[in-house]
Design an enzyme around this catalytic site. Structure first.
Site, short mmCIF file in Angstrom:
data_model
loop_
_atom_site.label_atom_id
_atom_site.label_comp_id
_atom_site.label_asym_id
_atom_site.label_seq_id
_atom_site.Cartn_x
_atom_site.Cartn_y
_atom_site.Cartn_z
CD GLU A 63 -3.22 1.02 1.82
OE1 GLU A 63 -4.02 1.98 1.75
OE2 GLU A 63 -3.47 -0.04 2.40
N GLY A 83 -6.05 5.15 -0.54
CA GLY A 83 -6.22 3.74 -0.87
C GLY A 83 -7.61 3.31 -0.45
CG HIS A 107 -7.83 2.20 -14.93
ND1 HIS A 107 -8.25 2.46 -16.21
CD2 HIS A 107 -8.54 3.04 -14.13
CE1 HIS A 107 -9.18 3.41 -16.19
NE2 HIS A 107 -9.37 3.78 -14.95
#
Length: 141
Positions: A63, A83, A107
């Site tokens: 993360e 996140g 993406h």
């Protein structure tokens, strides 16, 4: 805008001060457009009770590197990153040494970034495969 690897790494490492990333000794070591790489030592600080690298520490590395990587695509004076989902498949265990988290963009939308983060060891063996979704939000004043 021209990509500046040294500036990206310096900024990411500066932002680690007084955070979980500093506690886990995460250091950003490589960057290019759409990719950011960090390393984390494997020692008792990140072990679970059986003496193995804790899955939560790997997710923290994933993360951290994925969220920092999204910063390369936004205007940090006007936007911020959150996140919103992370998943991890832990494939191998590790007791000592170093792991590397490499985030690659899957993406890049205006409000959503999807990252694949591969956690590998010194021999480039896959330890964990993670996916992180970040939301881009307007920065609050």
């Amino acid at each position: 805008m021209i990509f500046d690897k040294e500036n990206v790494l310096a900024l990411c490492n500066k932002w680690c001060k007084n955070t979980l990333m500093e506690t886990l000794e995460i250091e950003y070591i490589d960057a290019e457009e759409g990719m950011l790489k960090a390393k984390m030592p494997v020692n008792s600080r990140v072990h679970q009770p059986m003496g193995l690298l804790h899955g939560g520490a790997m997710v923290a590395l994933a993360e951290s590197v994925g969220s920092a990587a999204s910063l390369m695509f936004i205007n940090t004076e006007k936007q911020e990153v959150r996140g919103i989902e992370i998943s991890a498949n832990h494939l191998k265990s590790k007791r000592e040494g170093t792991v590397f988290g490499t985030a690659k963009i899957i993406h890049q939308g205006a409000s959503i970034h999807l990252w694949e983060i591969r956690i590998t060891d010194e021999e480039n063996r896959l330890i964990s495969l993670c996916k992180l979704t970040n939301m881009v939000l307007p920065r609050k004043k």
